[in-house]
Design an enzyme around this catalytic site. Structure first.
Site, PDB file in Angstrom:
ATOM      1  N   ARG A  68       0.865  -1.175   0.000  1.00  0.00           N
ATOM      2  CA  ARG A  68       0.000   0.000   0.000  1.00  0.00           C
ATOM      3  C   ARG A  68       0.903   1.226   0.000  1.00  0.00           C
ATOM      4  O   ARG A  68       1.992   1.206   0.576  1.00  0.00           O
ATOM      5  CB  ARG A  68      -0.903   0.007   1.232  1.00  0.00           C
ATOM      6  N   ARG A 168      -1.206  -2.529  -6.604  1.00  0.00           N
ATOM      7  CA  ARG A 168      -1.323  -3.641  -5.652  1.00  0.00           C
ATOM      8  C   ARG A 168      -2.149  -4.770  -6.274  1.00  0.00           C
ATOM      9  O   ARG A 168      -1.794  -5.950  -6.176  1.00  0.00           O
ATOM     10  CB  ARG A 168      -1.958  -3.130  -4.365  1.00  0.00           C
ATOM     11  N   HIS A 199      -3.272  -9.337   4.257  1.00  0.00           N
ATOM     12  CA  HIS A 199      -4.705  -9.513   4.445  1.00  0.00           C
ATOM     13  C   HIS A 199      -4.971 -10.228   5.766  1.00  0.00           C
ATOM     14  O   HIS A 199      -4.205 -11.104   6.170  1.00  0.00           O
ATOM     15  CB  HIS A 199      -5.312 -10.326   3.303  1.00  0.00           C
TER      16      HIS A 199
END
Length: 237
Positions: A68, A168, A199
């Site tokens: 990110r 991403r 995640h």
């Protein structure tokens, strides 16, 4: 509440928009080539004297590791271990640290980049902005849009992309495509991709299987034939 009865007040930051409905605008291989050529040709400016050093590596980490943008901009010198080839993301989106091993070609680029600065304090920002702190998100977004325009890559407007975050998605999809072409077991590999991307669970990562089928339709039939129902059915909402 005005009538004297307790009432639940929803969080004003919540909205009915479904982020899963967004389909990323992925750059083609040719567009990627043009984009990185433009990034590599950046020159320093009075306001941003280090951008020609910083931005080529920032965008390569976004595409090459699926970071990110905030994670990249917040990296400190201590977080980038160029001897072991490991980048530590501290307090990521879900307030968890994670270790990310970039490809050796990326590590070598970062070594050359770090050589421009010599010895720096461990807490120093690895990709310093003009004030030696991290670059502002708005600054990076503005540069990104200018580079797209320079490369002749159309932008569909706010919320439609291409977005910086689409790098991403591109990393995840290209990783899945490469694993499939290498004959890897996608079902077994998916947890690795989830961990790499930071995640919390497989739900977010499974979406990339849908996107792989949608964006690379030529492999959909072969994936289903080889791996059964690895691509989960879409849940309509």
């Amino acid at each position: 509440m005005r009538a004297g009865y307790p009432a639940y007040v929803p969080d004003p930051t919540l909205s009915a928009r479904n982020p899963r409905a967004y389909v990323p605008r992925l750059l083609t291989d040719e567009e990627l080539r043009r984009f990185f050529h433009a990034v590599d040709a950046l020159e320093p400016t009075a306001r941003s004297p280090l951008r020609h050093l910083v931005m080529p590596e920032v965008f390569r980490l976004l595409y090459g590791c699926g970071f990110r943008i905030r994670e990249v901009l917040k990296l400190c010198v201590r977080d980038v271990d160029l001897n072991q080839g490991i980048i530590t993301v501290r307090q990521g989106k879900f307030r968890k640290d994670r270790l990310v091993p970039p490809a050796l070609s990326l590590v070598n680029r970062l070594r050359r980049y770090a050589g421009h600065f010599g010895n720096r304090a461990p807490h120093a920002i690895f990709f310093p902005g003009p004030s030696e702190g991290p670059f502002a998100l708005r600054t990076v977004y503005t540069l990104f849009r200018k580079l797209l325009l320079q490369c002749g890559i159309p932008h569909a407007g706010r919320g439609k992309g291409p977005r910086i975050h689409d790098y991403r998605h591109l990393f995840a999809l290209h990783t899945l495509r490469r694993w499939y072409r290498d004959g890897e077991d996608l079902d077994a590999k998916l947890p690795l991709l989830a961990t790499y991307l930071g995640h919390q669970n497989l739900c977010g990562t499974q979406r990339y299987l849908h996107l792989t089928a949608e964006i690379f339709p030529e492999i959909t039939t072969r994936v289903n034939a080889a791996f059964g129902d690895v691509i989960p059915r879409r849940i309509e909402r």
